[in-house]
Design a protein around this motif. Structure first.
Motif, PDB file in Angstrom:
ATOM      1  N   LYS A 184     -16.351 -40.930  12.468  1.00  0.00           N
ATOM      2  CA  LYS A 184     -17.341 -39.877  12.719  1.00  0.00           C
ATOM      3  C   LYS A 184     -16.962 -38.575  12.035  1.00  0.00           C
ATOM      4  O   LYS A 184     -17.813 -37.847  11.527  1.00  0.00           O
ATOM      5  CB  LYS A 184     -17.481 -39.641  14.224  1.00  0.00           C
TER       6      LYS A 184
ATOM      7  N   SER B  73     -13.948 -51.644  14.038  1.00  0.00           N
ATOM      8  CA  SER B  73     -15.279 -51.943  14.537  1.00  0.00           C
ATOM      9  C   SER B  73     -15.973 -50.649  14.915  1.00  0.00           C
ATOM     10  O   SER B  73     -15.332 -49.685  15.343  1.00  0.00           O
ATOM     11  CB  SER B  73     -15.171 -52.860  15.759  1.00  0.00           C
ATOM     12  N   GLY B  74     -17.290 -50.634  14.739  1.00  0.00           N
ATOM     13  CA  GLY B  74     -18.018 -49.409  15.043  1.00  0.00           C
ATOM     14  C   GLY B  74     -17.568 -48.299  14.118  1.00  0.00           C
ATOM     15  O   GLY B  74     -17.551 -48.449  12.902  1.00  0.00           O
ATOM     16  N   ASP B  75     -17.157 -47.179  14.711  1.00  0.00           N
ATOM     17  CA  ASP B  75     -16.720 -46.042  13.897  1.00  0.00           C
ATOM     18  C   ASP B  75     -15.245 -45.728  14.100  1.00  0.00           C
ATOM     19  O   ASP B  75     -14.819 -44.590  13.942  1.00  0.00           O
ATOM     20  CB  ASP B  75     -17.573 -44.805  14.197  1.00  0.00           C
TER      21      ASP B  75
ATOM     22  N   GLU C 147     -18.024 -54.776  17.952  1.00  0.00           N
ATOM     23  CA  GLU C 147     -19.279 -55.041  17.244  1.00  0.00           C
ATOM     24  C   GLU C 147     -19.067 -55.922  16.027  1.00  0.00           C
ATOM     25  O   GLU C 147     -20.009 -56.498  15.494  1.00  0.00           O
ATOM     26  CB  GLU C 147     -19.914 -53.717  16.809  1.00  0.00           C
TER      27      GLU C 147
ATOM     28  N   ARG D  28     -18.462 -55.078  13.052  1.00  0.00           N
ATOM     29  CA  ARG D  28     -18.989 -54.454  11.837  1.00  0.00           C
ATOM     30  C   ARG D  28     -18.455 -53.035  11.822  1.00  0.00           C
ATOM     31  O   ARG D  28     -18.181 -52.440  12.874  1.00  0.00           O
ATOM     32  CB  ARG D  28     -20.512 -54.453  11.813  1.00  0.00           C
TER      33      ARG D  28
ATOM     34  N   ASP E  63     -19.317 -45.858   4.836  1.00  0.00           N
ATOM     35  CA  ASP E  63     -20.207 -45.789   3.678  1.00  0.00           C
ATOM     36  C   ASP E  63     -19.463 -46.010   2.377  1.00  0.00           C
ATOM     37  O   ASP E  63     -19.915 -45.589   1.314  1.00  0.00           O
ATOM     38  CB  ASP E  63     -20.920 -44.430   3.630  1.00  0.00           C
TER      39      ASP E  63
ATOM     40  N   ASP F  68     -18.893 -49.124  10.562  1.00  0.00           N
ATOM     41  CA  ASP F  68     -19.872 -48.139  10.100  1.00  0.00           C
ATOM     42  C   ASP F  68     -19.221 -47.167   9.123  1.00  0.00           C
ATOM     43  O   ASP F  68     -18.911 -46.026   9.444  1.00  0.00           O
ATOM     44  CB  ASP F  68     -20.458 -47.376  11.290  1.00  0.00           C
TER      45      ASP F  68
END
Length: 469
Positions: free
Chosen positions: A148, A118-120, A256, A258, A262, A260
Motif C-alpha cells: 500500500k 498475498s493481497g498487499d 488470496e 494473488r 503493479d 496486488d
C-alpha cells in the motif's frame, strides 16, 4: 585452475534411459503453495508460484577455504523490497568475509522462505548459518513489505507501538517454562526502541493466526539454551497488532493467493526443443555442459542459446529456487535438458548429519518432481564437498566436474569462454553457474567454438552412460 574428477556412488555404470516421465503442465499442488504443518505452532510458509516473473538470485563464493551462499527474491513490482533484501544479504556477506574467512572451517549460508505473498503484503524469513568467528551459530530474522505504501518494514511493524509492554508480559508467560529463560533479559532487550528493533526481529504467524516470536541464542537466556520461541494465541495477540499486522495475519490465515502489485511481468519465451537424435559418444566427441545454482534470472536466456545450437545440458538446480520458479524448471525439462539435485539451499552437506543430508536432498527431489514431472538422476554437492556421510546418504550418484571455468570468481564472459574451450576434451564435464549474466553471455561463444571443433553437447547421464558402455 581447480580440476575435480567425476565421483560416482552407487551403480558403476548408467544407461541412457530418460531420468523420469514426460513433463506435464499442471497447477501447483497444495503442498507447493503452503508448507505442510506437522505441529500447531509451526510457522506458516508459502511458495508463491502465482507471482509472475518471480526469480531467486543466489550468488555464492565457491572457494572451499571460505564458502558462502546468499540469496534473495526478485519480486516484480516490489523493487524496493528486492533492493532492501539484497543490501541486507550483501552486508552479511561482506561482514563474513572480513571477520570469518581466516577462521577454521568457515561457512555462511543465508536461506529464506516466504511467510506470505498475498493481497498487499509480503513477508520473508531469513535463516542464517554463520560458522567461524564471533558470529558463529544460527540466527533468524523477518522482513516485511507493505504494498500500500511501498515501504520495507522490520518485524516490529506487526505490533502496535503502544502494545509492546503487554507483548513483553505475554512473551514472559509463554517463555516462563523454557529452560534457560531469563525474564530480566527479555525486559532489558524490549525496554527501548533501539534494542527492540535489533532483538525482536523474528515475528511470524502460524496458519491459525498465532504469533510466533523467535529470539536468537543468548538474547533472552543463556546461550546453551539456543533459540527460544514463544507462541501467542491468535485471540491473545490480535489486540496487540498494528493495522499492518492484522492485514498480514489475515492473509496468512486466509490467503488470496494473488499479489496486488503493479510490477512488470517477465515474458515467457517459447523455446524449440533440443535435438532428440541419439549421439554415440564413442564415435564422436562429446562434452557435458553443466550449470549450477539456478534457476535464476538468466536461465531462460541460456535456454534460448542452447536451443539455437540444438545443445543439451545438465542443470544442477537448488531446491528453493525450483519452488519459486517452477515454470522455468519445467521449460528446462521440456526443452530436453537434464535436471540434477544441488541441495535445497546450497549448504555444505558435509556439515550436516546423515538425517539432515537425506532430508535436504529428498526435499529437493520432491520440488523438482513437482515442477517438472521428473526425478533427478544425479546429485552435485555444493562446493564439491563430500565425505562418507554424504556418499552413503545420497539417493543418486554424485557427479563433480573435470573443467572448472571459475565463472563465479571471474565475472568476465570472454575469460569464462576461454576457460571452457581450452579445457574441453572428449568426455569432459564443464562447470558453469547460470546465475551469472556473464556466464550466460559466454555460452554462445562456447557453443559456436566447440561445435566447429566437432564436439556434441550431451547431458551428464548420456555422457556417463555412453562412456561407460
Amino acid at each position: 585452475m581447480i580440476i575435480m574428477l567425476l565421483i560416482v556412488t552407487g551403480l558403476v555404470t548408467m544407461g541412457c534411459a530418460a531420468t523420469g516421465s514426460t513433463p506435464t503442465k499442471e497447477s501447483p499442488p497444495t503442498s507447493a503453495v503452503r508448507a505442510a504443518s506437522h505441529h500447531a505452532d509451526e510457522i506458516a510458509t508459502v511458495s508463491p508460484t502465482w507471482i509472475d516473473g518471480l526469480r531467486v538470485v543466489r550468488p555464492s563464493g565457491n572457494d572451499v577455504s571460505c564458502p558462502w551462499s546468499i540469496t534473495y527474491p526478485q519480486v516484480p513490482g516490489a523493487e524496493a523490497f528486492t533492493a532492501a533484501l539484497r543490501r541486507m544479504v550483501e552486508a552479511r556477506r561482506a561482514d563474513f568475509r572480513t571477520q570469518a574467512c581466516h577462521q577454521a572451517a568457515p561457512e555462511l549460508n543465508l536461506d529464506f522462505a516466504f511467510l506470505v505473498a498475498s493481497g498487499d503484503v509480503i513477508g520473508v524469513r531469513y535463516t542464517e548459518w554463520w560458522l567461524g568467528g564471533a558470529g558463529d551459530g544460527l540466527s533468524t530474522t523477518t522482513r516485511w513489505y507493505d504494498a500500500k505504501t511501498g515501504t520495507v518494514l522490520p518485524a516490529t511493524a506487526l505490533v502496535e507501538p503502544g502494545s509492546i509492554e503487554r507483548l513483553t508480559a505475554e512473551l514472559g508467560k509463554a517463555l516462563s517454562r523454557k529452560e534457560g529463560f531469563d525474564p530480566r533479559a527479555l525486559r532489558d532487550v524490549l525496554a527501548d526502541g533501539a534494542s527492540r528493533a535489533s532483538y525482536l526481529d523474528d515475528l511470524a504467524f502460524t496458519t491459525r493466526g498465532d504469533l510466533v516470536v523467535t529470539f536468537d541464542e543468548g538474547v533472552t537466556g543463556v546461550a546453551p539454551a539456543g533459540q527460544l520461541r514463544a507462541v501467542l494465541p491468535a485471540a491473545t495477540v490480535r489486540p496487540l497488532l498494528s493495522g499492518f499486522g492484522r492485514r498480514v495475519q489475515r492473509q496468512v490465515v486466509e490467503p488470496e493467493r494473488r499479489l496486488d502489485l503493479d510490477g512488470p511481468v517477465a515474458p515467457t519465451p517459447t523455446l524449440p526443443p533440443a535435438s532428440e537424435e541419439s549421439t554415440d559418444c564413442h564415435r564422436v566427441k562429446c562434452v557435458a555442459l553443466t550449470f549450477d545454482d539456478g534457476p535464476g534470472p538468466h536461465t531462460q536466456t541460456l535456454l534460448a542459446h542452447l536451443a539455437r545450437f540444438h545443445a543439451r545440458a545438465t542443470f544442477y538446480v537448488v531446491g528453493q529456487n525450483v519452488a519459486m520458479s517452477p515454470d522455468v524448471v519445467r521449460q528446462t525439462a521440456e526443452a530436453g535438458h537434464e535436471l540434477g539435485n544441488h541441495s535445497w539451499s546450497h549448504r555444505d552437506l558435509t556439515r550436516l548429519t546423515a538425517a539432515q543430508v537425506r532430508d535436504d536432498l529428498h526435499r529437493t527431489d520432491q520440488a523438482i518432481s513437482r515442477a517438472a514431472g521428473v526425478t533427478p538422476g544425479t546429485v552435485r554437492p555444493p562446493y564439491g564437498a563430500v565425505n562418507d556421510v554424504v556418499r552413503t546418504q545420497t539417493p543418486h550418484p554424485l557427479v563433480m566436474w573435470t573443467v572448472d571455468t571459475l565463472d563465479w570468481k571471474y565475472r568476465d564472459a570472454a575469460r569464462v569462454a576461454r576457460a571452457a574451450v581450452s579445457g574441453a576434451k572428449p568426455a569432459a564435464i564443464i562447470l558453469f553457474h547460470d546465475i551469472h549474466s556473464t556466464t550466460v553471455a559466454a555460452i554462445p561463444r562456447v557453443l559456436r567454438t566447440l561445435s566447429t571443433r566437432g564436439y556434441h553437447f550431451v547431458t551428464v547421464t548420456q555422457l556417463r552412460g555412453e562412456v561407460a558402455r
